[in-house]
Design a protein around this motif. Structure first.
Motif: not given
Length: 668
Positions: A437, A545, A575, A577, A580-584, A587-588
């Motif tokens: 990200v 997002e 930005d 929460e 960010l949770e969804r993109l993490s 990402k992972n």
């Protein structure tokens, strides 16, 4: 009931509603709110934070159109308790004529960044007069043209009062499950007293829709145990010899899929099988093995692809691995003479395999002995489209491929008549794509990296969610980005691609990109499906997002098709929460099935199923938030209704009438 039968809808307003896909009073009832104003609390800007979405009262001092900017916009100077701020509307120049000096209620996202001061971008607004009472939830609808929130609210209210809304669920089942009247659910969604009304109404409407959808598929798809008409003579040893033509060893998952297809084709019943496989899992190679089983046994095979680029890509593979058979490509851009020749060859049996787009399912395309049908990237085809191809042969065996993973629990509901094969593993040589990200301060470094990669012969995708326009002033459009990148990436060869282009133009651009005539492709999600560009090593997604996680995973899968290390950069315009949770998650993880489960958990049934629906039937309810358990309840209701315990003649008729609206519905 025509819209003009409503007292508040003139012929002029009817045309404005038509722009929203609303043509009848029934459509208007299904124009669900995109948001709600919480009129119980009005916030002050000075007490709010960047990216907060608030309802606020203010005085508009003046409003005018700035026509000298690269993209004209409306700017209003506003005052709140002596505190000045601006409100800006992009792509809504008509707002300048609607705003006059006075008191207003604004609802929208707060921006306060880069030392630019407080502002609101594309807020909804209405006069703060005596008719607006600060209590309860007020629905906010999507608008078009000169329509206002007040006009839409009044029209919806009248439509609800004059439209008969009844449930298709058998009465006995409604009583057994204590279901609220469907009309009450519509009233709760459009005129809620509180958030619980919204939740309860949304769940009841979604239950009705999925009950009807699942029931309709039962009617359309029919029984699964149709007797086998085609007898295959190919041996397993011959299939293994065909597989040896590939320059790689099949994975355990691919071997298992081939075994299941072989067993299907030698069973007493015709095959209806779905192969789910993550991006790059080798589904196409498995499908080619199935095609070989058919043509080696003396039958014809057909492969359906959603785009001409993908159809020609698949056709090239078929020509490579089937040199002893006659392979042809039939698409909308085929010349009239070529189409006549191919149609003649299919009827005579001279052509063994045809690969094409929707052109293959046209009524004037016939076959001598079609027995094996492959639908590639099935989520781009409706049920009726797939059926129209398989019906061109007697008792065709059907293999459906999907690279968009759907959680197993949901696949059991929507693919109840299909045997489902899942390929979990990937070829050993395929490298995992590294995902990051990227914050805005790192954009210059990212552009530098892209330029360096272009010099090395590696290619990059830039993806935007929209062709043009902007709901909140925070979404990058593909046309804007293309112009911006021309400045930021001097010397880099750029191409623009989006869905409004003609098919011929899209095919030319995509083919040129694959041939390395361009370094970067700036595109919407039209590149999502199946395109194989081995030298594409970087995927950059703006406003990530705004995409579902499964869609992000699909887009990411457009890179890493060769043996080079590849990267995916996610650029977010929010930005929060939740974002960010969804993109993490993306990402992972590189596991599409794991991502699909997470997407379902985070976003809920409405968003998950709505993102890929193209049919009108479900498109209306994608704004409704409801727990995924609603879908399972709908499945239980449908199973019970079709069990014979209830009279389902009426239900069957209603479901069958939905066939036309289902022809474009996709299930992941």
């Amino acid at each position: 009931m025509r819209l003009t039968s409503l007292k508040l809808v003139s012929e002029k307003r009817e045309k404005e509603f038509n722009k929203l896909g609303i043509y009848t009073a029934e459509d208007l009832c299904r124009h669900f709110p995109r948001d709600y104003l919480d009129m119980t609390h009005v916030s002050l800007l000075k007490d709010s934070y960047h990216n907060d979405v608030i309802l606020t009262a203010c005085e508009v001092l003046n409003a005018e159109v700035n026509r000298y900017a690269r993209r004209p916009y409306v700017k209003a100077l506003c005052q709140q308790e002596g505190f000045l701020f601006t409100a800006i509307w992009f792509n809504q120049l008509y707002v300048a004529d609607k705003l006059t000096r006075g008191e207003y209620l604004f609802y929208g996202r707060i921006r306060n960044e880069y030392g630019m001061g407080w502002s609101m971008v594309n807020p909804s607004f209405e006069r703060a007069d005596k008719n607006v009472k600060l209590k309860g939830l007020i629905p906010v609808y999507s608008l078009a043209g000169a329509l206002t929130q007040g006009v839409v609210r009044s029209a919806v209210k009248q439509a609800l009062s004059e439209t008969r809304i009844t449930s298709c669920i058998p009465t006995d089942l409604q009583k057994k499950y204590s279901l609220a009247p469907l009309k009450d659910a519509y009233l709760k969604v459009h005129s809620p007293a509180d958030i619980k009304d919204v939740e309860d109404g949304s769940a009841r409407i979604a239950l009705e829709e999925y009950f009807l959808l699942i029931s309709a598929f039962k009617v359309i798809k029919g029984g699964r145990d149709d007797a086998r008409l085609n007898r295959y003579s190919v041996t397993r040893a011959e299939v293994d010899e065909f597989i040896s033509r590939f320059p790689f060893a099949f994975t355990a998952g691919q071997e298992n899929a081939v075994n299941e297809i072989f067993e299907n084709l030698n069973s007493p019943h015709k095959m209806n099988r779905l192969i789910q496989g993550d991006v790059g899992s080798g589904k196409t190679a498995v499908a080619l093995a199935g095609v070989f089983m058919a043509v080696k046994s003396g039958y014809q095979a057909a492969m359906l692809a959603p785009t001409e680029v993908l159809a020609r890509q698949n056709s090239a593979l078929l020509e490579k691995y089937f040199p002893e058979f006659n392979v042809r490509t039939l698409t909308g851009s085929s010349s009239p003479a070529e189409k006549r020749e191919i149609k003649k060859g299919l009827v005579s049996g001279e052509i063994n395999i045809v690969c094409g787009t929707h052109a293959v399912i046209q009524s004037d395309v016939a076959f001598k002995n079609l027995s094996f049908v492959v639908c590639d990237e099935q989520h781009r085809f409706g049920v009726a489209q797939r059926a129209s191809l398989s019906e061109k042969g007697d008792g065709c065996d059907v293999l459906i491929m999907s690279a968009t993973p759907i959680p197993r629990t949901l696949s059991l509901i929507f693919y109840g008549d299909l045997d489902v094969t899942t390929i979990k593993d990937k070829p050993a040589k395929r490298q995992e794509i590294t995902t990051a990200v990227i914050p805005e301060r790192k954009y210059p470094d990212m552009y530098k990296y892209v330029s360096e990669q272009a010099k090395l012969g590696n290619q990059t995708y830039f993806v935007c969610p929209k062709i043009e326009g902007d709901d909140e002033g925070t979404t990058m459009s593909v046309t804007e980005l293309y112009e911006e990148l021309k400045i930021k990436l001097p010397g880099v060869r750029l191409a623009l691609l989006h869905g409004k282009m003609k098919d011929v133009q899209k095919n030319e651009i995509m083919s040129a990109f694959r041939a390395k005539e361009y370094d970067c492709l700036v595109s919407t999600t039209v590149i999502e499906v199946g395109v194989d560009v081995p030298d594409a090593t970087t995927m950059i997604i703006y406003n990530a997002e705004r995409f579902g996680l499964s869609q992000l995973h699909q887009l990411r899968g457009r890179v890493g098709r060769g043996d080079k290390k590849s990267y995916c950069f996610l650029l977010s315009g929010a930005d929060t929460e939740d974002a960010l949770e969804r993109l993490s998650v993306i990402k992972n993880s590189n596991d599409g099935f794991e991502i699909a489960e997470a997407d379902l958990k985070i976003r809920g049934g409405g968003d998950f199923m709505g993102t890929r629906q193209s049919g009108k039937m479900l498109n209306d309810i994608k704004r409704l938030r409801f727990p995924v358990e609603v879908i399972f309840t709908a499945k239980a209701l449908s199973d019970e209704a079709f069990s014979g315990a209830f009279d389902v003649k009426l239900l069957t008729r209603i479901a069958a009438e939905k066939y036309d609206s289902l022809k474009d519905v996709t299930l992941n």
